[in-house]
Design a protein around this motif. Structure first.
Motif, PDB file in Angstrom:
ATOM      1  N   ARG A  22      89.848   6.697 -17.760  1.00 18.50           N
ATOM      2  CA  ARG A  22      90.296   7.398 -18.986  1.00 18.50           C
ATOM      3  C   ARG A  22      90.650   8.853 -18.685  1.00 18.50           C
ATOM      4  NH1 ARG A  22      85.753   4.528 -21.925  1.00 18.50           N
ATOM      5  NH2 ARG A  22      86.777   2.650 -22.700  1.00 18.50           N
ATOM      6  N   ALA A  23      89.914   9.461 -17.761  1.00 20.84           N
ATOM      7  CA  ALA A  23      90.194  10.867 -17.427  1.00 20.84           C
ATOM      8  C   ALA A  23      91.610  11.021 -16.885  1.00 20.84           C
ATOM      9  CB  ALA A  23      89.174  11.382 -16.409  1.00 20.84           C
ATOM     10  N   ALA A  24      92.121   9.962 -16.254  1.00 19.27           N
ATOM     11  CA  ALA A  24      93.493  10.022 -15.729  1.00 19.27           C
ATOM     12  C   ALA A  24      94.518   9.688 -16.809  1.00 19.27           C
ATOM     13  CB  ALA A  24      93.633   9.055 -14.552  1.00 19.27           C
ATOM     14  N   GLY A  25      94.044   9.233 -17.984  1.00 16.34           N
ATOM     15  CA  GLY A  25      94.981   8.913 -19.073  1.00 16.34           C
ATOM     16  C   GLY A  25      95.245   7.425 -19.239  1.00 16.34           C
ATOM     17  N   LEU A  26      94.522   6.580 -18.473  1.00 11.52           N
ATOM     18  CA  LEU A  26      94.767   5.135 -18.550  1.00 11.52           C
ATOM     19  C   LEU A  26      93.984   4.519 -19.707  1.00 11.52           C
ATOM     20  CD1 LEU A  26      94.488   4.341 -14.721  1.00 11.52           C
ATOM     21  CD2 LEU A  26      96.579   4.685 -16.061  1.00 11.52           C
ATOM     22  N   GLU A  27      94.494   3.395 -20.200  1.00  9.94           N
ATOM     23  CA  GLU A  27      93.794   2.601 -21.218  1.00  9.94           C
ATOM     24  C   GLU A  27      92.865   1.640 -20.505  1.00  9.94           C
ATOM     25  OE1 GLU A  27      93.834   2.153 -24.594  1.00  9.94           O
ATOM     26  OE2 GLU A  27      95.024   3.995 -24.736  1.00  9.94           O
ATOM     27  N   VAL A  28      91.677   1.453 -21.033  1.00 11.64           N
ATOM     28  CA  VAL A  28      90.724   0.539 -20.403  1.00 11.64           C
ATOM     29  C   VAL A  28      90.539  -0.697 -21.266  1.00 11.64           C
ATOM     30  CG1 VAL A  28      88.273   0.274 -19.838  1.00 11.64           C
ATOM     31  CG2 VAL A  28      89.499   2.341 -19.133  1.00 11.64           C
ATOM     32  N   ARG A  29      90.641  -1.878 -20.634  1.00 11.81           N
ATOM     33  CA  ARG A  29      90.276  -3.126 -21.313  1.00 11.81           C
ATOM     34  C   ARG A  29      89.364  -3.911 -20.376  1.00 11.81           C
ATOM     35  NH1 ARG A  29      95.058  -6.026 -24.451  1.00 11.81           N
ATOM     36  NH2 ARG A  29      93.222  -7.052 -25.345  1.00 11.81           N
ATOM     37  N   ASN A  30      88.684  -4.901 -20.921  1.00  9.95           N
ATOM     38  CA  ASN A  30      87.697  -5.625 -20.106  1.00  9.95           C
ATOM     39  C   ASN A  30      88.043  -7.099 -19.986  1.00  9.95           C
ATOM     40  OD1 ASN A  30      85.691  -3.485 -19.673  1.00  9.95           O
ATOM     41  ND2 ASN A  30      85.592  -3.546 -21.906  1.00  9.95           N
ATOM     42  N   TYR A  31      87.732  -7.656 -18.818  1.00 12.75           N
ATOM     43  CA  TYR A  31      87.786  -9.117 -18.674  1.00 12.75           C
ATOM     44  C   TYR A  31      86.359  -9.620 -18.471  1.00 12.75           C
ATOM     45  CZ  TYR A  31      87.800  -7.972 -13.596  1.00 12.75           C
ATOM     46  OH  TYR A  31      87.510  -7.481 -12.348  1.00 12.75           O
ATOM     47  N   PRO A  32      86.031 -10.814 -19.030  1.00 16.34           N
ATOM     48  CA  PRO A  32      84.671 -11.340 -18.881  1.00 16.34           C
ATOM     49  C   PRO A  32      84.379 -11.552 -17.397  1.00 16.34           C
ATOM     50  CG  PRO A  32      86.000 -12.746 -20.325  1.00 16.34           C
ATOM     51  CD  PRO A  32      86.924 -11.738 -19.726  1.00 16.34           C
ATOM     52  N   TYR A  33      83.151 -11.271 -17.009  1.00 13.11           N
ATOM     53  CA  TYR A  33      82.834 -11.450 -15.583  1.00 13.11           C
ATOM     54  C   TYR A  33      81.503 -12.129 -15.330  1.00 13.11           C
ATOM     55  CZ  TYR A  33      82.497 -10.613 -10.610  1.00 13.11           C
ATOM     56  OH  TYR A  33      82.385 -10.807  -9.253  1.00 13.11           O
ATOM     57  N   PHE A  34      80.456 -11.690 -16.068  1.00 12.65           N
ATOM     58  CA  PHE A  34      79.114 -12.102 -15.650  1.00 12.65           C
ATOM     59  C   PHE A  34      78.431 -12.908 -16.732  1.00 12.65           C
ATOM     60  CE2 PHE A  34      74.531 -10.903 -14.831  1.00 12.65           C
ATOM     61  CZ  PHE A  34      74.419 -11.582 -13.623  1.00 12.65           C
ATOM     62  N   ASP A  35      77.847 -14.032 -16.311  1.00 13.39           N
ATOM     63  CA  ASP A  35      77.042 -14.835 -17.224  1.00 13.39           C
ATOM     64  C   ASP A  35      75.574 -14.536 -16.927  1.00 13.39           C
ATOM     65  OD1 ASP A  35      76.159 -16.774 -19.002  1.00 13.39           O
ATOM     66  OD2 ASP A  35      76.066 -18.271 -17.416  1.00 13.39           O
ATOM     67  N   ALA A  36      74.952 -13.773 -17.834  1.00 10.80           N
ATOM     68  CA  ALA A  36      73.584 -13.297 -17.573  1.00 10.80           C
ATOM     69  C   ALA A  36      72.598 -14.461 -17.473  1.00 10.80           C
ATOM     70  CB  ALA A  36      73.147 -12.332 -18.668  1.00 10.80           C
ATOM     71  N   ALA A  37      72.832 -15.528 -18.230  1.00 12.75           N
ATOM     72  CA  ALA A  37      71.869 -16.633 -18.231  1.00 12.75           C
ATOM     73  C   ALA A  37      71.804 -17.320 -16.870  1.00 12.75           C
ATOM     74  CB  ALA A  37      72.242 -17.632 -19.313  1.00 12.75           C
ATOM     75  N   SER A  38      72.959 -17.531 -16.254  1.00 13.46           N
ATOM     76  CA  SER A  38      72.963 -18.241 -14.965  1.00 13.46           C
ATOM     77  C   SER A  38      73.065 -17.280 -13.786  1.00 13.46           C
ATOM     78  CB  SER A  38      74.139 -19.214 -14.914  1.00 13.46           C
ATOM     79  OG  SER A  38      75.352 -18.484 -14.983  1.00 13.46           O
TER      80      SER A  38
END
Ligand code: LMR
Length: 394
Positions: free
Chosen positions: A135-151
């Motif tokens: 964000r400091a560089a001016g980019l937009e941040v979005r997320n992709y799912p990665y971790f399944d805490a249960a397993s």
């Protein structure tokens, strides 16, 4: 004029350094900030680095400026360490950066200059400093799912499904190895499938490789990145020497660009260096010079690789011993994933309140999301630690 300012929230990881240091309780356990520790809880200067520093002290006869890209020998050696000996170097450029964070910011600035306000996709969860740097560089941040805490494993299908919704020109930040904070990593088949989606959607891979050598070994840890480099037209990389050379406070990293051809690589590099000039001008020399000497000298390099391998194997042993202690104390296989994770971290799946109880009642320090630094596990106190963790579960 500062009366209008509100205090900045403390960094969740770095705040633990002070809290732990000021805790007078004997037997306190530090599983917080990601620094390697030996059996005595020390973070030593690596043998080869110390030797290189001695030679540097004896032979360095000037401290005049080197230029915006820093030490060109360091950049060449880091390019090979990262991309391997078979890479097409004609279209790769590297700039020494102040640590992995500096490298991330340089690459982010390059992306901002290429596509202002571009979207960068980050894994959920990711290293807490990734979003602010982007964000400091001016980019937009979005997320992709990665971790399944249960397993304790990667939500790979959901990750791919989300990346398939990304727009052409978006960047996708991937942890090259040793995912921080989860320790759950992609296998090579999964890297290949990620490459398919990147190509299909026209996405730019942005690989953050901060723990090369801490997972399965120096080459295996870079195998996903190298697979991508062999398949996609363009790739950007932020690498860090903080952990694998243990030069944390010296701030040593590299920002790398693989472009479609040498001419485009040169233009992109000129833009990245212009960004460096505005941010800090030139990177600090000392640590990078020592790393370069280690990588260029066959004897020093062999010693470094040996010590790094000892560190990696120690973390693997600690993982297994900790998973066994947790199995004994919890009478369940709930935490078995710790043994199969790789790198410096695993995320235990505790709540913030449970993590807080561990700190206040048992002097056990970990990041609020229950990330543990495996290197901090107490070799002689695994069952006590496991017992403490189990005691806060209900
Ligand atoms: C960590 O994740 O603990 C390290 O990378 C240190 C840091 O700067 O956060």
């Amino acid at each position: 004029m500062f009366e209008t300012l509100q205090p900045a929230p403390a960094d969740k990881i770095l705040a633990l350094i002070g809290l732990y240091r000021n805790d007078p309780r004997p037997g306190k356990v530090d599983l917080g900030v990601g620094v390697y520790k030996d059996i005595d809880g020390k973070t030593p200067v690596m043998r080869a680095v110390r030797e290189a520093e001695k030679q540097l002290l004896a032979t360095q006869d000037t401290k005049t400026y080197l230029g915006l890209a820093g030490d060109t020998g360091f950049n060449a050696a880091m390019t090979k360490l990262t991309f391997g000996d078979k890479a097409d170097l004609s279209r790769i450029r590297a700039a020494q950066a102040p640590g992995g964070s500096g490298a991330l910011r340089l690459v982010a600035e390059l992306l901002q200059r290429t596509r202002p306000g571009a979207t960068v996709w980050l894994s959920d969860p990711t290293w807490p400093n990734h979003p602010p740097v982007m964000r400091a560089a001016g980019l937009e941040v979005r997320n992709y799912p990665y971790f399944d805490a249960a397993s304790g494993s990667v939500r790979f299908d959901e990750m791919l499904a989300t990346l398939r919704t990304a727009n052409s020109g978006d960047a996708v930040l991937l942890h090259g190895c040793c995912h921080n904070p989860t320790g759950a990593n992609l296998d090579l088949d999964q890297w290949a499938k990620v490459a398919d989606v990147l190509l299909e959607r026209g996405l730019l891979p942005f690989v953050d490789i901060a723990y090369q050598g801490f997972g399965e070994g120096l080459d295996v840890d870079a195998a996903g990145l190298r697979l991508l480099a062999g398949r996609v037209p363009e790739l950007v990389v932020a690498s860090s020497c903080s952990k694998n050379f243990a030069v944390y406070r010296d701030r040593v990293g590299a920002a790398m660009i693989m472009a479609k051809d040498g001419a485009q690589a040169d233009v992109a590099m000129s833009q990245m260096l212009a960004a460096a000039r505005a941010l800090y001008s030139m990177p600090p020399d000392h640590g990078a010079a020592a790393v370069r000497m280690v990588l260029e000298d066959a004897g020093l390099r062999k010693d470094w690789e040996t010590e790094l391998e000892e560190m990696r194997l120690r973390m693997l042993r600690l993982r297994v011993a900790f998973a066994e202690a947790l199995r004994r104390q919890s009478n369940s296989d709930r935490f078995d994933f710790v043994a199969s994770h790789r790198g410096m971290f695993s995320r235990l799946g505790l709540t913030e309140a449970q993590v807080e109880r561990l700190r206040t009642e048992h002097a056990v320090y970990m990041v609020g999301d229950s990330r543990i630094n495996v290197a901090g596990l107490p070799e002689d106190g695994m069952d006590d630690l496991a017992k403490a963790i189990v005691s806060v579960l209900d």
